[in-house]
Design a protein around this motif. Structure first.
Motif, PDB file in Angstrom:
ATOM      1  N   MET A 158      -9.242   4.588  11.093  1.00  0.00           N
ATOM      2  CA  MET A 158      -9.123   3.549  10.072  1.00  0.00           C
ATOM      3  C   MET A 158      -8.185   4.065   8.987  1.00  0.00           C
ATOM      4  O   MET A 158      -8.238   5.249   8.619  1.00  0.00           O
ATOM      5  N   ALA A 159      -7.336   3.209   8.500  1.00  0.00           N
ATOM      6  CA  ALA A 159      -6.381   3.607   7.468  1.00  0.00           C
ATOM      7  C   ALA A 159      -6.178   2.456   6.495  1.00  0.00           C
ATOM      8  O   ALA A 159      -6.192   1.279   6.883  1.00  0.00           O
ATOM      9  N   GLY A 160      -6.014   2.802   5.217  1.00  0.00           N
ATOM     10  CA  GLY A 160      -5.812   1.783   4.200  1.00  0.00           C
ATOM     11  C   GLY A 160      -5.687   2.400   2.829  1.00  0.00           C
ATOM     12  O   GLY A 160      -5.303   3.565   2.691  1.00  0.00           O
ATOM     13  N   ASN A 161      -6.037   1.640   1.829  1.00  0.00           N
ATOM     14  CA  ASN A 161      -5.908   2.136   0.467  1.00  0.00           C
ATOM     15  C   ASN A 161      -7.086   1.704  -0.383  1.00  0.00           C
ATOM     16  O   ASN A 161      -7.687   0.646  -0.159  1.00  0.00           O
ATOM     17  N   PHE A 162      -7.406   2.535  -1.353  1.00  0.00           N
ATOM     18  CA  PHE A 162      -8.306   2.188  -2.441  1.00  0.00           C
ATOM     19  C   PHE A 162      -7.454   2.174  -3.703  1.00  0.00           C
ATOM     20  O   PHE A 162      -7.135   3.232  -4.259  1.00  0.00           O
ATOM     21  N   GLY A 163      -7.031   1.002  -4.104  1.00  0.00           N
ATOM     22  CA  GLY A 163      -6.104   0.915  -5.218  1.00  0.00           C
ATOM     23  C   GLY A 163      -4.766   1.489  -4.814  1.00  0.00           C
ATOM     24  O   GLY A 163      -4.140   1.045  -3.851  1.00  0.00           O
ATOM     25  N   SER A 164      -4.330   2.519  -5.504  1.00  0.00           N
ATOM     26  CA  SER A 164      -3.043   3.154  -5.218  1.00  0.00           C
ATOM     27  C   SER A 164      -3.183   4.391  -4.339  1.00  0.00           C
ATOM     28  O   SER A 164      -2.191   5.059  -4.050  1.00  0.00           O
ATOM     29  N   ILE A 165      -4.383   4.708  -3.917  1.00  0.00           N
ATOM     30  CA  ILE A 165      -4.626   5.917  -3.128  1.00  0.00           C
ATOM     31  C   ILE A 165      -4.689   5.558  -1.648  1.00  0.00           C
ATOM     32  O   ILE A 165      -5.498   4.727  -1.224  1.00  0.00           O
ATOM     33  N   GLU A 166      -3.812   6.179  -0.857  1.00  0.00           N
ATOM     34  CA  GLU A 166      -3.814   5.984   0.594  1.00  0.00           C
ATOM     35  C   GLU A 166      -4.896   6.863   1.223  1.00  0.00           C
ATOM     36  O   GLU A 166      -5.007   8.050   0.902  1.00  0.00           O
ATOM     37  N   MET A 182     -15.929  -2.270  12.735  1.00  0.00           N
ATOM     38  CA  MET A 182     -15.638  -0.973  12.115  1.00  0.00           C
ATOM     39  C   MET A 182     -15.254  -1.150  10.647  1.00  0.00           C
ATOM     40  O   MET A 182     -15.733  -0.425   9.766  1.00  0.00           O
ATOM     41  N   LEU A 183     -14.404  -2.115  10.369  1.00  0.00           N
ATOM     42  CA  LEU A 183     -13.934  -2.320   8.998  1.00  0.00           C
ATOM     43  C   LEU A 183     -15.026  -2.871   8.090  1.00  0.00           C
ATOM     44  O   LEU A 183     -14.975  -2.665   6.869  1.00  0.00           O
ATOM     45  N   SER A 184     -16.000  -3.558   8.678  1.00  0.00           N
ATOM     46  CA  SER A 184     -17.063  -4.136   7.849  1.00  0.00           C
ATOM     47  C   SER A 184     -17.944  -3.067   7.211  1.00  0.00           C
ATOM     48  O   SER A 184     -18.690  -3.359   6.273  1.00  0.00           O
ATOM     49  N   SER A 185     -17.855  -1.827   7.696  1.00  0.00           N
ATOM     50  CA  SER A 185     -18.670  -0.746   7.125  1.00  0.00           C
ATOM     51  C   SER A 185     -18.041  -0.187   5.851  1.00  0.00           C
ATOM     52  O   SER A 185     -18.660   0.618   5.153  1.00  0.00           O
ATOM     53  N   LEU A 186     -16.818  -0.579   5.550  1.00  0.00           N
ATOM     54  CA  LEU A 186     -16.117  -0.062   4.374  1.00  0.00           C
ATOM     55  C   LEU A 186     -16.390  -0.917   3.142  1.00  0.00           C
ATOM     56  O   LEU A 186     -16.424  -2.155   3.216  1.00  0.00           O
ATOM     57  N   TYR A 187     -16.578  -0.236   2.031  1.00  0.00           N
ATOM     58  CA  TYR A 187     -16.617  -0.953   0.747  1.00  0.00           C
ATOM     59  C   TYR A 187     -15.210  -0.897   0.154  1.00  0.00           C
ATOM     60  O   TYR A 187     -14.651   0.182  -0.056  1.00  0.00           O
ATOM     61  N   ARG A 188     -14.610  -2.041  -0.068  1.00  0.00           N
ATOM     62  CA  ARG A 188     -13.250  -2.072  -0.587  1.00  0.00           C
ATOM     63  C   ARG A 188     -13.043  -3.336  -1.411  1.00  0.00           C
ATOM     64  O   ARG A 188     -13.758  -4.331  -1.269  1.00  0.00           O
ATOM     65  N   ASN A 189     -12.025  -3.267  -2.264  1.00  0.00           N
ATOM     66  CA  ASN A 189     -11.667  -4.417  -3.083  1.00  0.00           C
ATOM     67  C   ASN A 189     -10.891  -5.431  -2.255  1.00  0.00           C
ATOM     68  O   ASN A 189     -10.354  -5.106  -1.192  1.00  0.00           O
ATOM     69  N   GLU A 190     -10.806  -6.658  -2.752  1.00  0.00           N
ATOM     70  CA  GLU A 190     -10.115  -7.703  -2.019  1.00  0.00           C
ATOM     71  C   GLU A 190      -8.634  -7.409  -1.846  1.00  0.00           C
ATOM     72  O   GLU A 190      -8.014  -7.851  -0.878  1.00  0.00           O
ATOM     73  N   THR A 191      -8.062  -6.654  -2.779  1.00  0.00           N
ATOM     74  CA  THR A 191      -6.638  -6.343  -2.696  1.00  0.00           C
ATOM     75  C   THR A 191      -6.350  -5.146  -1.792  1.00  0.00           C
ATOM     76  O   THR A 191      -5.185  -4.887  -1.467  1.00  0.00           O
TER      77      THR A 191
END
Length: 250
Positions: free
Chosen positions: A153-161, A96-105
């Motif tokens: 799925m929950a997380g952040n893109f930079g400072s945005i939750e 599921m998470l592999s479908s997301l484009y996200r930064n390493e941080t």
């Protein structure tokens, strides 16, 4: 001395007769069975696919299977049987998470309920005796019910939750299956066995929704439907109670 000899001889003959009777009965052909089994459930096809480019990939992983079955031979080696089965498969959250484009941080987590597939099928089977062993083969059809799991799925893109949640649903469909059993007779009415089975059903789930949260903003999709094909192979083992003598020598 003579009396003791006669007593020992009588006891020996009784023991031999009992052993002969037990041996004959342990090989006595039984026409019916009731079996209970448990084992592993292995998703195949799109049910086990983790391709993020396939919107119908179910991402199911290896799980558990349970089944009960009853059958009775009505003509020679051919009979009819009924089989109930349930599969429980977890969702591969890493896929599921592999479908997301996200930064390493960026840090993301995924959660999902389990897939649950329950079926009741009936059909013909054939049993081939091989001494204490026997081999059964079957073709079945019936109804199946599936529970499409809730996911999040929950997380952040930079400072945005951010988060994304999808609701699950239930659906019923026509199911088809087949399999084989290798059985070993332990005694008069008990046997142990190993099963290999395949089950397929094409489900259509309704009233699904997706909710996306971006910071303080929240949006929910209109209800939609999704088609999912379930293909699963199971390998299980268990015990069976045998009944219905074909012949009655005693």
């Amino acid at each position: 001395m003579k009396k003791l000899f006669v007593t020992v001889l009588a006891a020996g003959m009784t023991t031999v007769a009992f052993c002969q009777k037990t041996f004959i009965l342990s090989h006595q052909d039984k026409k019916g069975f009731f079996a209970v089994s448990a084992g592993t459930s292995m998703p195949v096809g799109r049910y086990g696919s983790c391709l993020t480019s396939d919107i119908k990939a179910c991402m199911a992983s290896q799980g558990l299977s349970f089944n009960v079955a009853a059958g009775y031979r009505v003509f020679g080696s051919v009979g009819l049987m009924v089989r109930g089965e349930q599969h429980r498969n977890a969702v591969d959250t890493k896929a599921m998470l592999s479908s997301l484009y996200r930064n390493e941080t960026d840090v993301w987590t995924a959660n999902a309920d389990n897939w649950t597939i329950s079926s009741v099928m009936a059909g013909p089977y054939i049993s081939i005796p091989l001494g204490r062993f026997s081999v059964d083969a079957r073709l079945l059809a019936g109804k199946a019910q599936a529970v499409l799991p809730n996911t999040s799925m929950a997380g952040n893109f930079g400072s945005i939750e951010m988060s994304l949640k999808t609701t699950g649903s239930q659906s019923t469909a026509t199911a088809f299956g087949g399999g084989a059993t290798l059985r070993y007779r332990l005694g008069r009415s008990i046997s142990t066995h190993v099963n290999a089975d395949y089950t397929r059903a094409d489900f259509l789930f309704h009233n699904l929704t997706s909710t996306a949260t971006n910071g303080s903003q929240k949006s929910t999709s209109l209800p939609y439907s999704s088609n999912r094909v379930v293909d699963v192979v199971s390998v299980s083992a268990g015990f069976a109670f045998l009944f219905g003598n074909k012949y009655r020598p005693f």
